[in-house]
Design a protein around this motif. Structure first.
Motif, PDB file in Angstrom:
ATOM      1  N   TYR A   1       0.878  -1.126   0.030  1.00 49.84           N
ATOM      2  CA  TYR A   1      -0.082   0.074  -0.053  1.00 49.84           C
ATOM      3  C   TYR A   1       0.950   1.188   0.156  1.00 49.84           C
ATOM      4  CZ  TYR A   1      -2.986  -3.813   1.505  1.00 49.84           C
ATOM      5  OH  TYR A   1      -3.461  -5.082   1.479  1.00 49.84           O
ATOM      6  N   GLY A   2       1.149   1.945  -1.236  1.00 50.83           N
ATOM      7  CA  GLY A   2       2.138   2.889  -1.409  1.00 50.83           C
ATOM      8  C   GLY A   2       1.504   4.352  -1.650  1.00 50.83           C
ATOM      9  N   THR A   3       2.178   5.458  -0.931  1.00 50.89           N
ATOM     10  CA  THR A   3       2.032   6.686  -1.452  1.00 50.89           C
ATOM     11  C   THR A   3       3.409   7.373  -1.678  1.00 50.89           C
ATOM     12  OG1 THR A   3       0.297   6.645   0.591  1.00 50.89           O
ATOM     13  CG2 THR A   3       1.063   8.831  -0.548  1.00 50.89           C
ATOM     14  N   PHE A   4       3.118   8.104  -3.044  1.00 44.27           N
ATOM     15  CA  PHE A   4       4.090   8.738  -3.786  1.00 44.27           C
ATOM     16  C   PHE A   4       3.870  10.091  -3.855  1.00 44.27           C
ATOM     17  CE2 PHE A   4       3.215   4.172  -4.773  1.00 44.27           C
ATOM     18  CZ  PHE A   4       4.165   3.562  -4.927  1.00 44.27           C
ATOM     19  N   GLU A   5       4.968  10.763  -3.837  1.00 48.44           N
ATOM     20  CA  GLU A   5       4.882  12.320  -3.964  1.00 48.44           C
ATOM     21  C   GLU A   5       5.733  12.584  -5.102  1.00 48.44           C
ATOM     22  OE1 GLU A   5       4.695  14.779   0.139  1.00 48.44           O
ATOM     23  OE2 GLU A   5       6.287  12.980   0.281  1.00 48.44           O
ATOM     24  N   LEU A   6       5.016  13.336  -6.075  1.00 49.32           N
ATOM     25  CA  LEU A   6       5.585  13.408  -7.282  1.00 49.32           C
ATOM     26  C   LEU A   6       6.137  14.889  -7.385  1.00 49.32           C
ATOM     27  CD1 LEU A   6       3.332  11.547  -9.882  1.00 49.32           C
ATOM     28  CD2 LEU A   6       4.901  10.705  -8.261  1.00 49.32           C
ATOM     29  N   ALA A   7       7.230  15.065  -8.475  1.00 39.63           N
ATOM     30  CA  ALA A   7       7.785  16.431  -8.597  1.00 39.63           C
ATOM     31  C   ALA A   7       6.476  17.146  -9.342  1.00 39.63           C
ATOM     32  CB  ALA A   7       8.846  16.317  -9.715  1.00 39.63           C
ATOM     33  N   GLY A   8       6.271  18.234  -8.889  1.00 39.33           N
ATOM     34  CA  GLY A   8       5.155  18.973  -9.544  1.00 39.33           C
ATOM     35  C   GLY A   8       3.843  18.854  -8.499  1.00 39.33           C
ATOM     36  N   GLY A   9       4.088  18.081  -7.554  1.00 39.23           N
ATOM     37  CA  GLY A   9       3.094  18.271  -6.494  1.00 39.23           C
ATOM     38  C   GLY A   9       1.968  17.160  -6.390  1.00 39.23           C
ATOM     39  N   VAL A  10       1.848  16.417  -7.602  1.00 36.04           N
ATOM     40  CA  VAL A  10       0.787  15.366  -7.754  1.00 36.04           C
ATOM     41  C   VAL A  10       0.900  14.297  -6.540  1.00 36.04           C
ATOM     42  CG1 VAL A  10      -0.092  13.453  -9.101  1.00 36.04           C
ATOM     43  CG2 VAL A  10       0.677  15.634 -10.175  1.00 36.04           C
ATOM     44  N   ILE A  11      -0.036  13.703  -5.973  1.00 30.65           N
ATOM     45  CA  ILE A  11       0.002  12.652  -4.965  1.00 30.65           C
ATOM     46  C   ILE A  11      -0.534  11.290  -5.747  1.00 30.65           C
ATOM     47  CG2 ILE A  11      -0.466  11.898  -2.574  1.00 30.65           C
ATOM     48  CD1 ILE A  11       0.747  14.581  -2.472  1.00 30.65           C
ATOM     49  N   ALA A  12       0.495  10.435  -5.335  1.00 32.52           N
ATOM     50  CA  ALA A  12      -0.136   9.184  -5.949  1.00 32.52           C
ATOM     51  C   ALA A  12      -0.382   8.232  -4.829  1.00 32.52           C
ATOM     52  CB  ALA A  12       0.611   8.579  -7.241  1.00 32.52           C
ATOM     53  N   GLN A  13      -1.554   7.303  -5.060  1.00 32.15           N
ATOM     54  CA  GLN A  13      -1.607   6.172  -4.185  1.00 32.15           C
ATOM     55  C   GLN A  13      -1.838   4.911  -4.867  1.00 32.15           C
ATOM     56  OE1 GLN A  13      -4.947   7.845  -1.539  1.00 32.15           O
ATOM     57  NE2 GLN A  13      -3.702   7.472   0.346  1.00 32.15           N
ATOM     58  N   LEU A  14      -1.049   4.086  -4.591  1.00 33.28           N
ATOM     59  CA  LEU A  14      -1.078   2.831  -5.463  1.00 33.28           C
ATOM     60  C   LEU A  14      -1.211   1.525  -4.595  1.00 33.28           C
ATOM     61  CD1 LEU A  14       1.426   3.827  -8.195  1.00 33.28           C
ATOM     62  CD2 LEU A  14      -0.931   4.343  -8.165  1.00 33.28           C
ATOM     63  N   ASN A  15      -2.252   0.936  -4.757  1.00 29.72           N
ATOM     64  CA  ASN A  15      -2.330  -0.589  -3.843  1.00 29.72           C
ATOM     65  C   ASN A  15      -2.158  -1.396  -5.018  1.00 29.72           C
ATOM     66  OD1 ASN A  15      -3.283   0.865  -1.745  1.00 29.72           O
ATOM     67  ND2 ASN A  15      -5.477   0.775  -2.191  1.00 29.72           N
ATOM     68  N   SER A  16      -1.057  -2.471  -4.527  1.00 24.09           N
ATOM     69  CA  SER A  16      -0.948  -3.675  -5.538  1.00 24.09           C
ATOM     70  C   SER A  16      -1.037  -4.867  -4.366  1.00 24.09           C
ATOM     71  CB  SER A  16       0.727  -3.659  -5.762  1.00 24.09           C
ATOM     72  OG  SER A  16       1.088  -2.286  -5.977  1.00 24.09           O
ATOM     73  N   SER A  17      -1.661  -5.843  -4.736  1.00 21.76           N
ATOM     74  CA  SER A  17      -2.017  -6.897  -4.170  1.00 21.76           C
ATOM     75  C   SER A  17      -2.678  -7.996  -4.806  1.00 21.76           C
ATOM     76  CB  SER A  17      -3.344  -6.572  -3.269  1.00 21.76           C
ATOM     77  OG  SER A  17      -3.813  -7.678  -2.361  1.00 21.76           O
ATOM     78  N   TRP A  18      -1.822  -9.194  -4.299  1.00 20.07           N
ATOM     79  CA  TRP A  18      -2.126 -10.454  -4.929  1.00 20.07           C
ATOM     80  C   TRP A  18      -3.246 -11.278  -4.159  1.00 20.07           C
ATOM     81  CZ3 TRP A  18       3.590 -11.305  -5.366  1.00 20.07           C
ATOM     82  CH2 TRP A  18       4.009 -10.665  -6.614  1.00 20.07           C
TER      83      TRP A  18
END
Ligand SMILES: NC(=O)c1ccc[n+]([C@@H]2O[C@H](COP(=O)([O-])OP(=O)(O)OC[C@H]3O[C@@H](n4cnc5c(N)ncnc54)[C@H](O)[C@@H]3O)[C@@H](O)[C@H]2O)c1
Length: 401
Positions: free
Chosen positions: A265-282
């Motif tokens: 369960y990941g949260t990523f801050e990007l250059a330019g200010g976009v916030i990404a939340q990506l869930n990866s699951s099997w």
């Protein structure tokens, strides 16, 4: 190695032009595996051959000559015969020593990759490989440096960029549809059976840390290039990981301890200010339209993109829901989105990237998805795991050769 290394495979005069077919020798290592066989051999390289090769701007065509490499003679022979191929070997060193081979391709299990790629660099071959490029950032960067020093061209599979859904999303971004992008929410995953009462649909090494498994190592390299190419370089990562299913049953029916993460369960801050939340699951059952979906919200509009589809809702047509838990939902929210048309034919993404790599090797056409790009994906996985281990947000420093 330069263009002059090509064999002239065949020439034919069709009455108007002299058509030249340049044969390019490619070692396909790991061809008995899931990815090596289906996506790379059948859906890419054999599909390119069926189409007559890769046409170049100068009128010539690049024709992949395939040398299948693996550990099992019986399996290689069976695959070769099934597809009318006759060049295969269990001896990688012998294949790498051949002058008529220009490219080494690796779709082996991740742990075997670094050693084989190093050998291919020493043999002066151009290299294309499945992701992740290596098991850690230092090794990935070292491969990138060694390849540069040897003057060989490199590429790492970044297939998700070529998915129709993401191509349409890119089109929306390029056309300014979103205004300012605020956030990205991604859901990736499906239920991978434990292997006891139904066979698992992924190889068991994916669930053993000691064998290079784990969903972070598997998926964060993909998330890196998707985020970086569409929304901005990743500046920080914060991940929580889990091994939800601790015991599984392998291909031979033997129970084993699942030591690798099977959900992240990941949260990523990007250059330019976009916030990404990506869930990866099997370990998730699918209540979505596709196995991966990204929702992008921007000031002017939003989109939901999957593998193939992409739907949008513009600011001007955004309904105004009112929170009232006392009443049943009165609106069909999904119907309030509009399908983005294809407007073009989307070919298989693995094949499209192979064609680009073959043109890169043949003509020097730019190919941005090189070992350094692959190392950035490995870095994000490594820092994601560090974040999870230490329970903190981790900055992602810029990588350079
Ligand atoms: N691009 C993508 O979307 C994507 C998807 C899945 C997997 N992958 C990558 O592709 C690679 C292969 O994954 P896969 O799912 O095809 O795995 P797989 O287990 O189906 O295939 C692995 C291949 O490696 C070979 N191999 C060589 N040495 C081995 C060893 N010591 N132990 C076991 N196998 C060995 C196997 O014979 C087989 O050909 C991995 O690096 C994985 O990260 C990429």
């Amino acid at each position: 190695m330069q263009e002059s290394a090509y064999l002239i495979g065949a020439s034919a005069y069709d009455g108007r032009t002299l058509m030249t077919r340049r044969s390019i020798g490619i070692i396909v290592n790991g061809v008995t595996g899931r990815m090596g066989y289906r996506q790379h051999l059948v859906r890419s390289l054999l599909a390119i051959r069926s189409a007559g090769g890769v046409p170049l701007a100068d009128g010539t065509t690049v024709w992949p000559h395939l040398v299948l490499v693996g550990r099992s003679e019986a399996k290689l022979r069976e695959i070769a015969e099934r597809h009318g191929l006759d060049d295969w070997t269990t001896d990688l060193s012998a294949a790498l020593a051949r002058d008529d081979i220009q490219i080494y391709f690796d779709a082996q299990v991740t742990q075997q990759r670094e050693k084989a790629i190093r050998q291919a660099i020493e043999a002066g071959k151009h290299i294309y490989t499945e992701k992740p490029l290596a098991e850690d950032t230092a090794a990935a960067l070292d491969l990138a440096r060694a390849a540069r020093a040897a003057g060989v061209r490199t590429g790492v599979v970044q297939d998700k960029l070529f998915l129709p859904g993401l191509r349409k999303l890119k089109r929306l971004l390029d056309g300014g549809f979103f205004g300012q992008v605020l956030s990205v929410r991604g859901e990736f995953g499906y239920w991978v059976f434990e292997g006891d009462w139904q066979p698992a649909q992924r190889p068991s090494w994916n669930y053993r840390a000691a064998d290079g498994g784990g969903i972070v190592v598997d998926m964060f390299p993909h998330w890196h290039y998707v985020l970086a190419e569409l929304f901005g370089e990743v500046r920080s990562v914060s991940a929580t990981i889990a091994t939800h299913i601790p015991r599984r049953v392998d291909e031979a029916g033997r129970p084993y301890e699942a030591t690798a993460d099977d959900a992240a369960y990941g949260t990523f801050e990007l250059a330019g200010g976009v916030i990404a939340q990506l869930n990866s699951s099997w370990c998730v059952r699918v209540h979505r339209d596709e196995l991966v979906e990204f929702q992008v919200d921007g000031t002017e509009g939003s989109a939901v993109a999957g593998l193939r589809r992409c739907r949008v809702q513009h600011r001007a047509v955004t309904p105004k829901p009112v929170w009232n838990p006392d009443l049943p939902a009165t609106e069909d929210f999904r119907s309030q989105w509009t399908e983005v048309p294809d407007n073009e034919d989307f070919d298989n993404g693995f094949k499209v990237q192979w064609e680009a790599f073959l043109r890169h090797v043949a003509t020097g056409e730019p190919f941005p998805w090189d070992f350094l790009a692959g190392a950035r994906g490995v870095q994000l996985a490594e820092l994601g795991l560090l974040s999870a281990r230490e329970g903190r947000r981790v900055e992602v420093p810029e990588l350079a050769l």
